[in-house]
Motif scaffolding. Structure first.
Motif, short mmCIF file in Angstrom:
data_model
loop_
_atom_site.label_atom_id
_atom_site.label_comp_id
_atom_site.label_asym_id
_atom_site.label_seq_id
_atom_site.Cartn_x
_atom_site.Cartn_y
_atom_site.Cartn_z
N THR A 84 70.45 -34.01 -37.46
CA THR A 84 71.25 -32.81 -37.24
C THR A 84 72.57 -33.18 -36.57
O THR A 84 72.59 -33.91 -35.58
CB THR A 84 70.50 -31.81 -36.32
OG1 THR A 84 69.17 -31.63 -36.81
CG2 THR A 84 71.22 -30.48 -36.29
N LEU A 366 64.44 -20.25 -32.08
CA LEU A 366 65.11 -21.26 -31.26
C LEU A 366 64.36 -21.28 -29.93
O LEU A 366 64.11 -20.23 -29.34
CB LEU A 366 66.58 -20.93 -31.04
CG LEU A 366 67.48 -20.99 -32.28
CD1 LEU A 366 68.91 -20.64 -31.91
CD2 LEU A 366 67.43 -22.36 -32.94
N GLN A 385 65.37 -25.94 -32.90
CA GLN A 385 65.08 -25.00 -33.98
C GLN A 385 63.64 -25.20 -34.37
O GLN A 385 63.16 -26.34 -34.49
CB GLN A 385 66.01 -25.22 -35.17
CG GLN A 385 65.79 -24.19 -36.28
CD GLN A 385 66.87 -24.26 -37.36
OE1 GLN A 385 67.96 -24.78 -37.14
NE2 GLN A 385 66.58 -23.71 -38.53
N VAL A 429 68.89 -28.87 -31.90
CA VAL A 429 70.20 -28.33 -32.28
C VAL A 429 71.20 -28.49 -31.13
O VAL A 429 72.41 -28.43 -31.35
CB VAL A 429 70.12 -26.86 -32.72
CG1 VAL A 429 69.30 -26.73 -33.98
CG2 VAL A 429 69.56 -25.97 -31.63
N ASP A 451 75.93 -19.04 -35.75
CA ASP A 451 76.44 -20.39 -35.52
C ASP A 451 77.10 -20.58 -34.14
O ASP A 451 77.72 -21.61 -33.88
CB ASP A 451 77.43 -20.80 -36.61
CG ASP A 451 78.66 -19.90 -36.67
OD1 ASP A 451 78.75 -18.94 -35.88
OD2 ASP A 451 79.52 -20.15 -37.54
N LEU A 479 77.81 -24.36 -33.53
CA LEU A 479 76.85 -25.17 -34.27
C LEU A 479 77.46 -25.64 -35.60
O LEU A 479 78.34 -24.97 -36.17
CB LEU A 479 75.58 -24.37 -34.54
CG LEU A 479 74.83 -23.85 -33.31
CD1 LEU A 479 73.63 -23.01 -33.73
CD2 LEU A 479 74.38 -25.01 -32.44
N ILE A 483 72.34 -20.66 -38.57
CA ILE A 483 70.90 -20.50 -38.52
C ILE A 483 70.60 -19.04 -38.81
O ILE A 483 71.00 -18.16 -38.04
CB ILE A 483 70.35 -20.89 -37.13
CG1 ILE A 483 70.75 -22.33 -36.78
CG2 ILE A 483 68.84 -20.74 -37.08
CD1 ILE A 483 70.36 -22.75 -35.37
#
Length: 484
Positions: A84, A366, A385, A429, A451, A479, A483
């Protein structure tokens, strides 16, 4: 080659390698420490040197991922690797508020949620049960409440201009009078004598009254379907339904709880399994989240249950419950496997905890997982995540040792595999340690537009703080993907 892979620091002993396009100047099968590497034009040094096999360079996945700025997670139950990209830090905000009393700081941050339709920088949060600490009195450690009539409160806050600004607040209240305060407002005092921690005055000399309506509020979730909040409470453990104005509607508690506490003003729905009565004190329902469609609610405990006993404080298995909000009954229970304390320095398993969750949808959460350290000693401050789609539903199956010879909490990793129990799948994440977040208790997380990840800490009102400057911060991160 097998020996080389086993010594590559983990990758978690992963027998996976990634080939490069360069040719090594060393003999086949040997490592080469003279080769230089660059990622986007910036020099990087892998944690493990490459090995030359038949003219091609091979690096362990973990070494390659770290060198290219990625998180890497290994799932030994599914034999899978997750890579990630790291997020970017986009904002820092600090609460500047007057103290509640001498030596007692104002604080929020034990939870965090963003309501649909609100500006991106506006959130709802809570402080927990109020100022409390532990002192030694005649050789005995007691829990003190220097402001015993403190009312747990929901706050509306705004993050702007580098500050956390309080826009509004709603103290939690009843439709009648609380037996301790004599008003409609509740306290943060424990509920049941002999079960919860005994509350004492500031000097630890006088035991205070118990409050059956008292709440140690930790998580906060919003249901857009009926415009109400749900709060996770460490005492019950319970989940509390609250109107937008702070009025308590009802409380979900474990089976058998209501026989120990009379709460005629707040219906106690005994829909939590009885095994949740075996919580570790002060380590109860830490997190709650509701899916955007208002169909499901998730609750996570902070630590493993003491099931069957205190030895389970070192269990890695934490329970996550899924509720049908239409019936308030659990429909599934999943195993969340905490990180293994053995990979960290001076950290015992019982001090790794879950601190918050976000329900992105029915199968995606999350989760905030952290250690007890702050500053340079912090080693684990991660937001994971979580994918529930392949996890085993263990609801009602391993609450006692009758089924598999062990409770869920007693099982080792091998026991879980032997019994065909798949924990939830998780991957990193955000690692807040990498961004040097200074404080211990990251306890509130929120997701905006899929995000933007937002986190805040609970400063525990500055009581028993190991860092005198301990305050309340809110940080925002962008991010690398949405998500949703």
């Amino acid at each position: 080659m097998k020996k080389w892979i086993a010594n590559t620091s983990m990758l978690l002993a992963l027998s996976v390698a990634v080939t490069g396009t360069a040719f090594a100047a060393t003999k086949s099968g040997e490592t080469s420490e003279q080769i230089t590497y660059a990622n986007n034009g910036k020099a990087v040094v892998p944690s493990t040197p490459a090995v030359n096999i038949d003219g091609s360079l091979y690096l362990p996945v973990r070494a390659l991922a770290e060198a290219t700025g990625k998180y890497v997670d290994w799932d030994e139950f599914r034999d899978s690797v997750a890579l990630t990209d790291k997020p970017s830090l986009t904002g820092k905000y600090e609460l500047k508020a007057p103290n509640l009393a001498d030596g007692i700081k104002m604080g929020v941050g034990s939870s965090l949620t963003h309501l649909p339709g609100d500006p991106d920088n506006v959130f709802y949060t809570t402080a927990d049960r109020g100022p409390n600490g532990q002192i030694d009195v005649n050789g005995k450690t007691v829990r003190t409440f220097p402001l015993p009539n403190y009312t747990p409160t929901i706050y509306k806050i705004e993050a702007s201009g580098g500050e956390i600004k309080i826009l509004d607040k709603w103290p939690l209240k009843l439709t009648g009078n609380d037996p301790v305060t004599g008003t409609s407002f509740i306290t943060g005092l424990p509920n049941i004598k002999g079960r919860d921690e005994a509350p004492f005055d500031a000097k630890g000399e006088k035991e205070l009254a118990y409050d059956p309506y008292g709440l140690d509020i930790e998580g906060l979730a919003y249901n857009s379907k009926d415009d109400t909040f749900w709060i996770s409470d460490e005492y019950g453990p319970s989940i509390v339904h609250v109107k937008r104005d702070g009025t308590i509607i009802e409380r979900i508690v474990p089976q058998g709880w209501s026989a120990q506490a009379a709460t005629p003003l707040v219906p106690a729905r005994e829909t939590l399994p009885a095994v949740y009565n075996k919580l570790r004190q002060n380590r109860g329902a830490e997190a709650v989240g509701i899916t955007p469609d208002g169909k499901y609610m998730f609750m996570a405990m902070q630590n493993a249950l003491r099931n069957p006993d205190k030895a389970m404080d070192n269990s890695r298995q934490v329970r996550i419950l899924k509720f049908d909000l239409a019936t308030l009954k659990p429909v599934a229970e999943f195993t969340y496997l905490l990180e293994d304390s053995k990979q960290f320095k001076d950290l015992v398993q019982g001090d790794i905890v879950i601190s918050d969750l976000i329900a992105v949808n029915e199968n995606t959460l999350l989760i905030d997982e952290r250690d007890k350290f702050s500053g340079d000693k912090a080693q684990l401050k991660r937001i994971y995540q979580v994918d529930l789609s392949t996890a085993t539903n263990v609801l009602g199956k391993y609450d006692s040792a009758d089924t598999a010879g062990k409770t869920l909490e007693q099982m080792s990793v091998q026991d879980l595999k032997t019994n065909g129990i798949l924990p939830v799948k998780k991957w990193t994440v955000l690692d807040a340690v990498g961004f040097k977040f200074p404080y211990e208790k990251i306890e509130g997380i929120s997701l905006v537009n899929g995000d933007t990840l937002v986190l805040t800490n609970d400063n525990d009102f500055g009581i028993d703080s190991k860092t005198p400057e301990n305050g309340t911060l809110l940080w925002t991160f962008k991010l690398p993907y949405k998500i949703q």
